[in-house]
Scaffold this motif. Structure first.
Motif, PDB file in Angstrom:
ATOM      1  N   TYR A  80       0.856  -1.192   0.000  1.00 54.67           N
ATOM      2  CA  TYR A  80       0.000   0.000   0.000  1.00 54.67           C
ATOM      3  C   TYR A  80       0.881   1.227   0.000  1.00 54.67           C
ATOM      4  CZ  TYR A  80       1.092  -0.893   4.911  1.00 54.67           C
ATOM      5  OH  TYR A  80       1.754  -1.175   6.079  1.00 54.67           O
ATOM      6  N   LEU A  81       0.306   2.349  -0.457  1.00 53.57           N
ATOM      7  CA  LEU A  81       1.077   3.594  -0.417  1.00 53.57           C
ATOM      8  C   LEU A  81       0.363   4.605   0.468  1.00 53.57           C
ATOM      9  CD1 LEU A  81      -0.402   5.929  -2.414  1.00 53.57           C
ATOM     10  CD2 LEU A  81       0.380   4.319  -4.129  1.00 53.57           C
ATOM     11  N   ARG A  82       1.159   5.491   1.063  1.00 54.48           N
ATOM     12  CA  ARG A  82       0.573   6.524   1.923  1.00 54.48           C
ATOM     13  C   ARG A  82       0.200   7.729   1.057  1.00 54.48           C
ATOM     14  NH1 ARG A  82       2.313   8.486   7.950  1.00 54.48           N
ATOM     15  NH2 ARG A  82       0.795  10.152   8.067  1.00 54.48           N
ATOM     16  N   LYS A  83      -0.998   8.244   1.270  1.00 58.47           N
ATOM     17  CA  LYS A  83      -1.453   9.386   0.487  1.00 58.47           C
ATOM     18  C   LYS A  83      -0.909  10.689   1.065  1.00 58.47           C
ATOM     19  CE  LYS A  83      -4.317   9.913  -2.189  1.00 58.47           C
ATOM     20  NZ  LYS A  83      -3.960  10.331  -3.568  1.00 58.47           N
ATOM     21  N   GLU A  84      -0.511  11.594   0.150  1.00 58.62           N
ATOM     22  CA  GLU A  84      -0.026  12.900   0.636  1.00 58.62           C
ATOM     23  C   GLU A  84      -1.154  13.905   0.742  1.00 58.62           C
ATOM     24  OE1 GLU A  84       3.382  14.057  -1.599  1.00 58.62           O
ATOM     25  OE2 GLU A  84       4.472  12.273  -0.908  1.00 58.62           O
ATOM     26  N   THR A  85      -2.225  13.650  -0.007  1.00 64.13           N
ATOM     27  CA  THR A  85      -3.409  14.523   0.088  1.00 64.13           C
ATOM     28  C   THR A  85      -4.539  13.687   0.654  1.00 64.13           C
ATOM     29  OG1 THR A  85      -2.681  15.659  -1.881  1.00 64.13           O
ATOM     30  CG2 THR A  85      -4.958  16.000  -1.255  1.00 64.13           C
ATOM     31  N   GLY A 204     -18.324  14.513  21.303  1.00 60.63           N
ATOM     32  CA  GLY A 204     -17.151  15.243  20.809  1.00 60.63           C
ATOM     33  C   GLY A 204     -15.875  14.421  20.788  1.00 60.63           C
ATOM     34  N   ILE A 205     -15.871  13.323  21.508  1.00 63.83           N
ATOM     35  CA  ILE A 205     -14.679  12.461  21.527  1.00 63.83           C
ATOM     36  C   ILE A 205     -14.351  11.957  20.113  1.00 63.83           C
ATOM     37  CG2 ILE A 205     -15.900  10.310  22.025  1.00 63.83           C
ATOM     38  CD1 ILE A 205     -13.602   9.584  23.856  1.00 63.83           C
ATOM     39  N   MET A 206     -15.364  11.973  19.234  1.00 60.31           N
ATOM     40  CA  MET A 206     -15.149  11.502  17.853  1.00 60.31           C
ATOM     41  C   MET A 206     -14.174  12.404  17.096  1.00 60.31           C
ATOM     42  SD  MET A 206     -16.714   8.732  17.530  1.00 60.31           S
ATOM     43  CE  MET A 206     -17.890   7.839  18.520  1.00 60.31           C
ATOM     44  N   SER A 207     -13.822  13.545  17.676  1.00 64.50           N
ATOM     45  CA  SER A 207     -12.830  14.393  16.998  1.00 64.50           C
ATOM     46  C   SER A 207     -11.459  13.733  17.022  1.00 64.50           C
ATOM     47  CB  SER A 207     -12.788  15.797  17.620  1.00 64.50           C
ATOM     48  OG  SER A 207     -12.354  15.699  18.948  1.00 64.50           O
ATOM     49  N   MET A 208     -11.369  12.562  17.666  1.00 66.78           N
ATOM     50  CA  MET A 208     -10.090  11.834  17.553  1.00 66.78           C
ATOM     51  C   MET A 208      -9.952  11.178  16.173  1.00 66.78           C
ATOM     52  SD  MET A 208     -10.448   8.412  19.754  1.00 66.78           S
ATOM     53  CE  MET A 208     -11.760   7.242  19.578  1.00 66.78           C
ATOM     54  N   ILE A 209     -11.071  11.048  15.424  1.00 70.12           N
ATOM     55  CA  ILE A 209     -10.991  10.352  14.125  1.00 70.12           C
ATOM     56  C   ILE A 209     -10.051  11.075  13.144  1.00 70.12           C
ATOM     57  CG2 ILE A 209     -12.281   9.400  12.164  1.00 70.12           C
ATOM     58  CD1 ILE A 209     -14.670   9.006  14.029  1.00 70.12           C
ATOM     59  N   PRO A 210     -10.129  12.441  13.037  1.00 74.48           N
ATOM     60  CA  PRO A 210      -9.185  13.086  12.106  1.00 74.48           C
ATOM     61  C   PRO A 210      -7.722  12.800  12.437  1.00 74.48           C
ATOM     62  CG  PRO A 210     -10.709  14.711  13.049  1.00 74.48           C
ATOM     63  CD  PRO A 210     -11.113  13.388  13.583  1.00 74.48           C
ATOM     64  N   HIS A 211      -7.454  12.523  13.717  1.00 74.53           N
ATOM     65  CA  HIS A 211      -6.066  12.209  14.090  1.00 74.53           C
ATOM     66  C   HIS A 211      -5.589  10.951  13.345  1.00 74.53           C
ATOM     67  CE1 HIS A 211      -2.433  11.736  16.385  1.00 74.53           C
ATOM     68  NE2 HIS A 211      -2.794  10.500  16.697  1.00 74.53           N
ATOM     69  N   LEU A 212      -6.518  10.006  13.177  1.00 75.09           N
ATOM     70  CA  LEU A 212      -6.175   8.780  12.444  1.00 75.09           C
ATOM     71  C   LEU A 212      -5.652   9.125  11.060  1.00 75.09           C
ATOM     72  CD1 LEU A 212      -9.088   6.218  12.895  1.00 75.09           C
ATOM     73  CD2 LEU A 212      -6.762   6.075  13.715  1.00 75.09           C
ATOM     74  N   GLU A 213      -6.353  10.065  10.399  1.00 75.46           N
ATOM     75  CA  GLU A 213      -5.963  10.427   9.032  1.00 75.46           C
ATOM     76  C   GLU A 213      -4.727  11.306   9.006  1.00 75.46           C
ATOM     77  OE1 GLU A 213      -9.964  10.454   6.362  1.00 75.46           O
ATOM     78  OE2 GLU A 213      -8.908  12.315   6.656  1.00 75.46           O
ATOM     79  N   MET A 214      -4.714  12.345   9.868  1.00 76.02           N
ATOM     80  CA  MET A 214      -3.678  13.369   9.730  1.00 76.02           C
ATOM     81  C   MET A 214      -2.349  12.958  10.320  1.00 76.02           C
ATOM     82  SD  MET A 214      -5.781  16.788  10.184  1.00 76.02           S
ATOM     83  CE  MET A 214      -7.268  16.943   9.255  1.00 76.02           C
ATOM     84  N   ALA A 215      -2.375  12.190  11.392  1.00 75.75           N
ATOM     85  CA  ALA A 215      -1.095  11.813  11.991  1.00 75.75           C
ATOM     86  C   ALA A 215      -0.705  10.399  11.600  1.00 75.75           C
ATOM     87  CB  ALA A 215      -1.181  11.943  13.503  1.00 75.75           C
ATOM     88  N   LEU A 216      -1.689   9.505  11.572  1.00 73.19           N
ATOM     89  CA  LEU A 216      -1.343   8.105  11.289  1.00 73.19           C
ATOM     90  C   LEU A 216      -1.453   7.764   9.809  1.00 73.19           C
ATOM     91  CD1 LEU A 216      -3.057   6.496  14.416  1.00 73.19           C
ATOM     92  CD2 LEU A 216      -0.753   7.417  14.195  1.00 73.19           C
ATOM     93  N   GLY A 217      -2.155   8.615   9.040  1.00 70.98           N
ATOM     94  CA  GLY A 217      -2.122   8.490   7.584  1.00 70.98           C
ATOM     95  C   GLY A 217      -3.306   7.770   6.974  1.00 70.98           C
ATOM     96  N   THR A 218      -3.553   8.098   5.692  1.00 72.90           N
ATOM     97  CA  THR A 218      -4.514   7.326   4.900  1.00 72.90           C
ATOM     98  C   THR A 218      -3.724   6.639   3.791  1.00 72.90           C
ATOM     99  OG1 THR A 218      -5.046   9.023   3.286  1.00 72.90           O
ATOM    100  CG2 THR A 218      -6.326   9.040   5.312  1.00 72.90           C
ATOM    101  N   TYR A 219      -4.191   5.482   3.404  1.00 74.40           N
ATOM    102  CA  TYR A 219      -3.395   4.602   2.526  1.00 74.40           C
ATOM    103  C   TYR A 219      -4.250   4.096   1.373  1.00 74.40           C
ATOM    104  CZ  TYR A 219      -0.315   4.900   6.479  1.00 74.40           C
ATOM    105  OH  TYR A 219       0.495   5.401   7.467  1.00 74.40           O
ATOM    106  N   TYR A 220      -3.550   3.706   0.335  1.00 76.76           N
ATOM    107  CA  TYR A 220      -4.236   3.085  -0.807  1.00 76.76           C
ATOM    108  C   TYR A 220      -3.585   1.731  -1.066  1.00 76.76           C
ATOM    109  CZ  TYR A 220      -5.980   2.026  -5.410  1.00 76.76           C
ATOM    110  OH  TYR A 220      -6.561   1.382  -6.465  1.00 76.76           O
ATOM    111  N   PRO A 221      -4.335   0.639  -0.921  1.00 75.99           N
ATOM    112  CA  PRO A 221      -3.738  -0.682  -1.174  1.00 75.99           C
ATOM    113  C   PRO A 221      -3.509  -0.870  -2.676  1.00 75.99           C
ATOM    114  CG  PRO A 221      -5.861  -0.867  -0.021  1.00 75.99           C
ATOM    115  CD  PRO A 221      -5.744   0.541  -0.489  1.00 75.99           C
TER     116      PRO A 221
END
Ligand code: FAD
Length: 488
Positions: A80-85, A204-221
């Motif tokens: 998989y690759l990490r997305k920059e956008t 409001g605890i769900m605002s942790m979800i963007p952290h998954l994307e912004m710090a831990l990354g989104t990927y494309y298999p």
């Protein structure tokens, strides 16, 4: 050898099969469909390839971990690759925001686009990180239903910080107190839909979800999302797990408070341990009709469903990326439509996923494969023909307007997936994408545990039980099942 039988080869069924096999069980999986993957299926329509279900991939190391568990190098089997956008966002007034994946660049660019203070944005992102770090070990990685979970230092820290986690306000409330820009509030409110919830109700605890994307990354298999279940299916086969496809399970057999096997149309199969990867609602209603069902859990509000158009589109659109969002102008109204009125409005927020941006072979040359999705209510017997017809026109108008093209003339191929189809294809009650919605602050505790407290050796894995829906959480549910199951 002790035997484990698994109902369903969705992503959580596959991961449970691999983990229980490594624990020493002989494992047999019964799947109603003729293929593995459940919601993560894929198809070719006249030269265009589509992932039919999930499109966003986070926490890829939860997949890697399964290869490592089997002594294999993940990259030899699944890449998989990490997305920059992260995503290209569009608003009706012409505002465009191509969100960078790193928190720092996001804060800088978002401050410029939305006229927001950069330090406010950075502070918000840091708070999200803290929420994630305090709560993930408790709410996501462990069973909430075993006393020992509450004895760890990490858990106690998380509980002590409950007040600062935003559980007493809605996600919208937390975002409105963080930002002045309504567009930025809308952008961050959308993360509620990552588990099929309503941003005006979900805590409001769900605002942790963007952290998954912004710090831990989104990927494309590589090869698309379908490679996730397919690579795990091949891994399971290579470890000796056996699969029976087109074999719907009709009943979970019990004897004196213990799961002892399964009944299928072909006969009965005895087992020392049973895992249901079927949605928890039909698991009780159909497979365990003779047992008392946990009515409070089963009556939880379901998550949203989706209406998807798979469009083969002539032409290429450089302003679009892998993930794209076209926001509605009345976001609160959109969620009222979905959760209260159980209908679709005339200006839905539209998500487009285009895998041919990453895998050009997914569409004929000069064309793109558009997965066009809007959030939708579950299937309650609405007049879907009328709703789909109206939504299709609204989406075509919106995209044509925002992209400045006559989109109707560009559609070469069309297939449609409705909430009722999702229910039919995967037994997901009402076609919910993520099991129960998290529309109240107790939702995490009201999800069904990964084991039965009344039937010994019966376990549950998948998006409708703890810790929740979405690919990473389903993988974690399988991990909790394997950790909790007895040694064979
Ligand atoms: P499922 O995939 O539902 O699999 C259950 C399996 O059990 C099915 O194969 C079914 O046929 C089988 N089964 C059911 N009953 C029986 C029976 N009686 N006997 C035998 N077999 C049976 N998640 C993300 O992380 N990112 C996304 O971007 C995302 N987008 C989504 C978009 C769509 C359109 C959909 C539908 C879902 C999306 N999700 C996303 C959610 C994600 O797909 C699910 O949370 C996850 O795939 C659920 O996996 P599962 O193992 O729980 O069950």
């Amino acid at each position: 050898m002790a035997k484990a039988c698994i109902v369903g080869a969705g992503i959580a069924g596959l991961a449970s099969a691999i983990r229980l096999r490594k624990k020493g069980y002989e494992v047999q999986v019964y799947e109603a469909n003729p293929y593995p993957g459940g919601k993560m299926h894929a198809a070719w329509f006249k030269g265009y390839r589509f992932d039919l279900g999930p499109s966003l991939f986070t926490l890829p190391w939860l997949v890697d971990e399964l290869f490592e568990l089997c002594g294999k190098t993940p990259g030899d089997h699944f890449r998989y690759l990490r997305k920059e956008t992260l995503c290209h966002y569009f608003w009706e007034d012409g505002t465009r925001f191509f969100a960078p994946a790193s928190g720092e660049a996001f804060a800088r660019d978002a401050a410029q686009t939305f006229g927001e203070d950069e330090t406010r944005i950075s502070r918000y992102l840091r708070r999200n990180e803290r929420k994630y770090e305090l709560t993930a070990p408790l709410f996501l990685e462990k069973s909430l239903h075993r006393p020992q979970t509450y004895l760890s230092v990490q858990t106690l820290k998380g509980m002590a910080a409950a007040g600062s986690l935003g559980i007493f306000d809605s996600l919208d409330g937390v975002n409105r107190s963080a930002f002045r820009s309504p567009k930025l509030v809308q952008l961050f409110n959308r993360y509620a839909t990552y588990n099929g919830s309503n941003p005006y109700k979900t805590p409001g605890i769900m605002s942790m979800i963007p952290h998954l994307e912004m710090a831990l990354g989104t990927y494309y298999p590589e090869g698309g999302m379908h490679q996730i279940p397919m690579s795990l299916y091949h891994l399971a086969c290579s470890e000796g797990v056996t699969f029976e496809f087109s074999h719907p399970v009709q009943q979970i057999l019990t004897d004196r408070g213990r799961a002892v096997g399964l009944k299928t149309q072909g006969g009965t199969e005895s087992a020392d341990l049973v895992v249901s990867n079927m949605d928890i609602y039909p698991t009780y209603r159909k497979l365990l009709p003779q047992h008392k069902a946990p009515e409070r859990t089963l009556s939880q509000e379901r998550s949203s469903s989706a209406l998807i158009f798979y469009w083969g589109v002539r032409g290429q659109f450089p302003q679009l990326d892998l993930h794209n969002i076209f926001f509605s102008e009345d976001y609160p109204g959109e969620f009222r439509n979905i959760f209260e009125d159980k209908t679709l409005g005339d200006d839905p927020t539209v998500y487009i996923n285009i895998t041919s941006k990453e895998s050009p072979g997914d569409a004929p040359e000069g064309c793109e494969n558009w997965f066009v999705m809007i959030n939708a209510p579950g299937d309650h017997g609405q007049d879907w023909e009328a709703l789909v017809g109206r939504a299709r026109e609204a989406i075509l108008d919106k995209l044509s307007r925002n992209l400045g093209v006559a989109l109707r003339e560009r559609i070469a191929v069309e297939e449609i997936l409705r909430p009722g189809d999702i229910a039919k294809n995967t037994s997901s009650y009402r076609g919910a994408l993520y099991g129960a919605a998290s529309n109240n602050r107790f939702a995490a505790f009201l999800r069904h545990p990964n084991f039965s407290s009344s039937i010994r050796n019966l376990y549950f894995a998948g998006g409708s039980v703890h810790p929740g829906g979405g690919v990473p959480l389903c993988l974690l549910s399988a991990k909790i099942v394997a950790e909790t199951a007895p040694k064979p």
